[in-house]
Design a protein around this motif. Structure first.
Motif, PDB file in Angstrom:
ATOM      1  N   TYR A 199     -53.001  16.304  43.002  1.00 25.41           N
ATOM      2  CA  TYR A 199     -52.898  16.985  43.885  1.00 25.41           C
ATOM      3  C   TYR A 199     -51.021  17.220  42.845  1.00 25.41           C
ATOM      4  CZ  TYR A 199     -48.504  18.929  46.649  1.00 25.41           C
ATOM      5  OH  TYR A 199     -48.058  19.653  46.890  1.00 25.41           O
ATOM      6  N   ALA A 213     -51.564  18.620  39.253  1.00 27.01           N
ATOM      7  CA  ALA A 213     -52.551  20.285  39.604  1.00 27.01           C
ATOM      8  C   ALA A 213     -50.338  21.070  40.076  1.00 27.01           C
ATOM      9  CB  ALA A 213     -53.061  20.841  40.737  1.00 27.01           C
ATOM     10  N   THR A 214     -50.030  20.378  40.564  1.00 25.87           N
ATOM     11  CA  THR A 214     -48.699  21.329  40.814  1.00 25.87           C
ATOM     12  C   THR A 214     -47.558  21.180  39.988  1.00 25.87           C
ATOM     13  OG1 THR A 214     -48.510  19.610  42.806  1.00 25.87           O
ATOM     14  CG2 THR A 214     -49.072  21.250  43.120  1.00 25.87           C
ATOM     15  N   SER A 215     -47.424  19.867  39.183  1.00 23.91           N
ATOM     16  CA  SER A 215     -46.407  19.558  38.310  1.00 23.91           C
ATOM     17  C   SER A 215     -46.707  20.268  37.423  1.00 23.91           C
ATOM     18  CB  SER A 215     -46.193  18.192  38.248  1.00 23.91           C
ATOM     19  OG  SER A 215     -46.350  17.353  36.974  1.00 23.91           O
ATOM     20  N   LYS A 216     -45.509  21.138  36.504  1.00 25.29           N
ATOM     21  CA  LYS A 216     -45.387  21.900  35.376  1.00 25.29           C
ATOM     22  C   LYS A 216     -45.498  20.395  34.585  1.00 25.29           C
ATOM     23  CE  LYS A 216     -44.228  26.347  37.334  1.00 25.29           C
ATOM     24  NZ  LYS A 216     -44.253  25.748  38.992  1.00 25.29           N
ATOM     25  N   MET A 242     -57.951  23.260  42.806  1.00 27.73           N
ATOM     26  CA  MET A 242     -56.192  22.751  42.987  1.00 27.73           C
ATOM     27  C   MET A 242     -55.980  23.366  42.190  1.00 27.73           C
ATOM     28  SD  MET A 242     -55.331  18.872  44.364  1.00 27.73           S
ATOM     29  CE  MET A 242     -55.989  17.644  45.750  1.00 27.73           C
ATOM     30  N   LYS A 243     -55.895  23.857  41.084  1.00 30.82           N
ATOM     31  CA  LYS A 243     -55.716  24.528  39.798  1.00 30.82           C
ATOM     32  C   LYS A 243     -55.671  25.566  40.342  1.00 30.82           C
ATOM     33  CE  LYS A 243     -59.003  24.896  36.513  1.00 30.82           C
ATOM     34  NZ  LYS A 243     -59.688  24.053  35.377  1.00 30.82           N
ATOM     35  N   ASP A 252     -53.180  29.109  44.758  1.00 32.82           N
ATOM     36  CA  ASP A 252     -52.036  29.542  44.772  1.00 32.82           C
ATOM     37  C   ASP A 252     -50.652  29.496  45.352  1.00 32.82           C
ATOM     38  OD1 ASP A 252     -49.933  32.152  43.870  1.00 32.82           O
ATOM     39  OD2 ASP A 252     -50.612  33.671  44.865  1.00 32.82           O
ATOM     40  N   PRO A 253     -49.791  28.721  44.615  1.00 31.97           N
ATOM     41  CA  PRO A 253     -48.588  28.503  44.834  1.00 31.97           C
ATOM     42  C   PRO A 253     -47.900  28.965  45.552  1.00 31.97           C
ATOM     43  CG  PRO A 253     -48.068  28.016  42.430  1.00 31.97           C
ATOM     44  CD  PRO A 253     -50.034  28.768  42.740  1.00 31.97           C
ATOM     45  N   MET A 275     -48.378  28.326  49.116  1.00 29.08           N
ATOM     46  CA  MET A 275     -47.751  27.418  49.860  1.00 29.08           C
ATOM     47  C   MET A 275     -45.725  28.522  50.765  1.00 29.08           C
ATOM     48  SD  MET A 275     -49.977  25.379  49.231  1.00 29.08           S
ATOM     49  CE  MET A 275     -50.732  26.248  47.233  1.00 29.08           C
ATOM     50  N   TYR A 293     -52.840  24.039  52.534  1.00 32.51           N
ATOM     51  CA  TYR A 293     -53.485  23.474  50.932  1.00 32.51           C
ATOM     52  C   TYR A 293     -54.818  22.376  51.031  1.00 32.51           C
ATOM     53  CZ  TYR A 293     -52.909  21.792  46.230  1.00 32.51           C
ATOM     54  OH  TYR A 293     -52.794  21.649  44.809  1.00 32.51           O
ATOM     55  N   SER A 353     -57.891  23.046  49.893  1.00 35.09           N
ATOM     56  CA  SER A 353     -59.184  22.025  48.619  1.00 35.09           C
ATOM     57  C   SER A 353     -60.373  21.406  49.176  1.00 35.09           C
ATOM     58  CB  SER A 353     -57.894  20.996  48.244  1.00 35.09           C
ATOM     59  OG  SER A 353     -57.404  20.338  49.466  1.00 35.09           O
TER      60      SER A 353
END
Lengths: 282, 357, 265
Positions: A86, A89-92, A170-171, A174-175, A178, A196, A200
């Motif tokens: 998670y 996949a979500t943190s940049k 997860m990647k 589409d954020p 959320m 989410y 997933s």
């Protein structure tokens, strides 16, 4: 000039696929056939090997133990891999990259190396027993060569697989979905629960299938780290071959293990499709 | 660059027994012409292009370039430049190597390749970009590289498959002008595939309108716009009022149920012929009020809705069961309100009669 | 949110920490598995490289790994093209056949090879191990190659053809270079898969062509030979290289193309 063309038989794909097909036929399916025949023919023709297996308390206990261990390892690795995937996949930022880097490194490291590491860590002169002893447990408990050690080693070994299976799915989430759920009034945990997690789910199913099937047939870690009294099927098959040279019995066990693996897999591919299973490993 | 002619004769492509992607297409393209294949997706325009390029084999018919049959020639021997929808630039080669690729394939010397690729890049306005990689360029720049690569080897034809589809509106208009400039300068025969009628109208010498595997009409943009041959061509190009009608008494009077009778220019029709009438919305004038003396080329409508496009208004006028689309310059339509009774009128010349198909 | 991140950091440490135990152990002075090591020296490395019981299997594993990678690519590349670019009867059955080696437990295959290769007189031979390893490597390589092929834009080949390149030239100058990273990675996976494979090697490689994993496995079981830590460290270093190689390949390719540019003087 006018052209017309008859449909022709495609030789291209056949020629391209033939080497691989023949190779696997000769060096994969035939040996598998040998195991099958062996289970019904050694030492004599019939189903005696299977009858013996299913009357054997040791075998049934081992079978149960194998499934139980696979279930525990699968559950634990899902629990640990999910937050890992998670965040990756979500943190940049660098955290996501670092996680992927460590996961890849762990993935590429031989099981034997990881086994060795756990032997050191859990060994009598290792840091964990020393730590436990520090808290007044004397003499330090024996951790190595127990089901605990095998479970720990396997979980550690399979987290990378699970993470990759989860991450692959997860990647692609589409954020913005959320954000949309948030703008519609969902609190963060409900966004997670209603949006989410369901999205997933394919990754969870892929990961569980992959890890569970791998666990069922795992040989190295249960044999090296685990308890000789609580074996797994793979270990038992190895013993039969090496120690008592009972090839018929080993073959029968192999077929039971094979049936379990293929059975689980066919359930999976029937309901979820084959192509997505290893999406995470690419 | 020498310009070549292209001739398609009874070209057919079918997949399986039933599905005809291209169904008996014949077309002559003059040397140096810019012709557009216009049509919705699945109309066979891209398949026709792919057959000209040699990527798909025709199921029947012939393709000739300057009288030479190329239907069976493999694509690498056709000498036809293709600009792809997604540009198809080789990602592992620099811009200069992309452009020099066809020259290398033709065994030209390194010096020659360098001179020609620099020249081609300069022509598309990308001098100095040779060392970049496609991934480092914007969509518009990639588009130009693709064009330079298709131009550099002096092909007999250049085929362009929706080349501007991925660009945003402003860039697209800019590239349309650029493309026309290059066409003028180079003079090569170009075949342009698009589903965008504006693009087709602004750029083409001629337009071929494709529908379900067939060419419905070939003509200049103005011909296709004002004198479409079929209902499909009329509706696909531009905004339109399409009205079924019947010749009532002679070859100049048509009866339209709900509207009454209109007068049209005399043609080949006779009494009892059923036809489609096309009146372009901008050819209709609108004034508030009621018609005084019932003339044949006018009718009373009620303004149902008004859509403001800035420079013009689209007015939907209702007359009983029927409605008319009417384009009015914004200033002229200032006083119009929804629900207002109006008179819609037009010139006899503005009615285009099409035989019903 | 921060809680999840903290959790992820903790789990990452759990993943990484055991791997980091291995390297200091190989420099330890202790003859047993003592951690942290009481002192550091390079004696185990000297022992490792002086002992044919270790260097032999290391060389064997490298030979077998390379042969497996070559053989795997030779059959997997054409098969991947067949699967991705063509529709033919029996395609899904073919796909299933190519993937099953991933599902079948290695111990089952170890038994099968033991009996089958016994009859073919391939036990304790390089060829036997290579054939077995290739079976396991094919699906792994196929997954990587087919994924790359699916992502490959066919209009690139069409563009090359329209620009005058013949089919073989198209493959050499366009298809191959674009897919090269995937081929390299697939070959690397095949090599690593073979290099790490323990179970089948354990039962069929015998003493003559013993692989490094077999030697390691047996010394884990027999005696706790501290030289294992050297073998482990070497394998860990190889894994580290494996993670870094793909990035390196990309930068090298770019440099080569720049040198090839008509603008380069």
């Amino acid at each position: 000039m006018t052209m017309s063309r008859k449909p022709r038989i495609k030789t291209g794909p056949i020629l391209l696929g033939l080497p691989a097909g023949l190779f696997l036929l000769a060096f994969f399916l035939v040996p598998l056939g040998y195991v099958t025949v062996l289970s019904f023919s050694d030492p004599s023709w019939g189903i005696a090997n299977y009858r013996e297996l299913f009357n054997s308390r040791l075998f049934l206990m081992t079978l149960g133990n194998t499934f139980w261990m696979a279930a525990v390892v699968t559950g634990l690795s899902l629990l640990l891999a999910y937050p890992l995937a998670y965040v990756a996949a979500t943190s940049k930022g660098t955290l996501g990259k670092t996680i992927l880097m460590i996961v890849a490194l762990s993935f590429w490291t031989s099981y034997l190396v990881r086994t060795y590491a756990w032997m050191v860590i859990l060994g009598v002169q290792g840091p964990i027993p020393a730590l436990v002893a520090l808290f007044g447990h004397s003499p330090p408990p024996r951790l190595l060569f127990t089901s605990f050690a095998a479970t720990l080693g396997m979980t550690h070994g399979l987290i990378p697989f699970m993470t990759m299976a989860l991450f692959a799915v997860m990647k692609r989430i589409d954020p913005k979905l959320m954000d949309a759920a948030g703008s519609l009034g969902a609190r963060p945990w409900r966004v997670f629960w209603h949006i989410y997690l369901p999205l997933s789910a394919p990754g969870i199913i892929n990961g569980i299938t992959l890890v569970f099937i791998t666990c069922l047939g795992f040989y190295v870690m249960p044999v090296l780290l685990g308890s000789p009294r609580e074996q797994t099927i793979a270990g038992l098959i190895g013993d039969r071959m090496e120690q008592i040279l009972d090839f018929g019995g080993a073959a029968a066990m192999s077929l039971v293990l094979l049936a379990a693996s293929l059975g689980l897999f066919s359930v999976y591919s029937r309901y979820f499709g084959m192509d997505r299973l290893w999406g995470g490993r690419i | 660059m020498p310009a070549r002619s292209l001739s398609l004769r009874n070209l057919v492509k079918h997949y399986g027994a039933l599905q005809r992607a291209v169904d008996d297409v014949s077309l002559d393209v003059a040397p140096g012409e810019f012709i557009t294949f216009l049509g919705p997706s699945g109309s066979g325009k891209t398949t026709t292009l792919m057959m000209i390029a040699g990527f798909q084999e025709p199921s029947g018919g012939s393709i000739n370039v300057d009288g030479r049959a190329i239907g069976h020639v493999p694509p690498y021997e056709r000498n036809i430049g293709v600009v792809f929808q997604n540009y198809a630039l080789f990602p592992h080669m620099s811009v200069a190597n992309n452009v020099a690729f066809p020259l290398k394939m033709r065994g030209e010397a390194k010096k020659e390749r360098q001179v020609k690729s620099l020249e081609a890049l300069a022509r598309v306005g990308l001098g100095g970009f040779g060392d970049r990689y496609p991934g480092e360029l914007s969509g518009g720049q990639q588009q130009r590289v693709a064009l330079a690569r298709a131009l550099v080897f002096q092909p007999d034809l250049i085929l362009l498959d929706e080349p501007l589809g991925a660009l945003d509106k402003n860039l697209r208009e800019h590239m349309q002008i650029e493309l026309k400039r290059i066409h003028r300068e180079v003079g090569v025969t170009m075949i342009y595939v698009t589903h965008d009628q504006t693009e087709a109208m602004t750029m083409s010498d001629r337009i071929a309108v494709f529908n379900s595997g067939k060419i419905e009409q070939v003509g200049t943009p103005l011909e296709v716009y004002f004198r479409p041959r079929t209902r499909f061509a009329a509706s696909f190009v531009g905004d339109s009022n399409l009205i079924d009608a019947e010749f009532a008494k002679d070859d100049r009077t048509v009866r339209v149920p709900g509207f009454g009778e209109f007068t049209v220019n005399p043609g080949h029709s006779k009494r009892g012929d059923r036809v489609n009438l096309l009146i372009r919305p901008e050819m209709i004038r609108l004034r508030p009020g009621k018609s005084q003396n019932p003339s044949t080329n006018a009718c009373d409508v009620t303004v149902e809705s008004i859509v403001n496009y800035g420079d013009n208004l689209l007015v939907i006028g209702r007359a009983g069961e029927r409605s008319l689309r009417i384009r009015v310059p914004s200033l002229d339509g200032k006083s119009l309100r929804e629900g207002m009774p109006c008179v819609a009128e037009w010139d006899q010349d503005s009615i285009h009669v099409m035989a019903e198909r | 949110m921060t809680l999840v991140r903290l959790g992820a950091i903790a789990i990452t440490i759990f993943l990484a920490a055991p791997l980091l135990v291995v390297v200091p152990m190989s420099f330890s002075t202790a003859p047993s598995l003592q951690f942290p090591p009481p002192g550091l020296w390079v004696g185990f490395y000297a022992k490792f490289f002086a002992d044919p019981n270790w260097t032999g299997p290391l060389v064997n594993s490298i030979i077998i790994g390379i042969a497996t990678a070559v053989l795997t690519m030779a059959v997997a590349v054409p098969a991947s093209f067949a699967l991705v670019r063509h529709r033919f009867p029996g395609r899904s059955a073919f796909n299933l056949l190519l993937m099953t080696p991933l599902i079948v437990p290695h111990i089952v295959m170890a038994l099968g090879y033991y009996v089958y290769f016994g009859e073919l007189r391939l036990l304790q031979s390089y060829l036997g191990v290579v054939l077995a390893h290739t079976c396991f490597s094919i699906p792994v390589a196929m997954l990587i190659i087919t994924a790359a092929l699916k992502g490959f834009d066919l209009s690139l080949e069409r563009a090359a053809m329209s620009l005058g390149a013949r089919p073989l030239t198209v493959f050499r100058l366009v298809t191959m270079p674009i897919l090269a990273p995937a081929f390299v990675i697939a070959g690397l996976f095949a090599f690593v898969h073979s290099f790490d494979e323990t179970v089948v090697s354990l039962f069929i490689s015998g003493r003559d062509v013993a692989t490094l994993p077999r030697q390691m496995f047996n010394s884990f079981r027999m005696e706790a030979d501290p030289v294992i830590s050297v073998a482990s460290s070497l394998l860990f270093a190889a894994a580290l290289a494996g993670v870094l190689v793909p990035a390196a390949v990309r930068s090298v390719r770019r440099t080569l193309d720049r040198r090839n540019s008509p603008l380069a003087s």
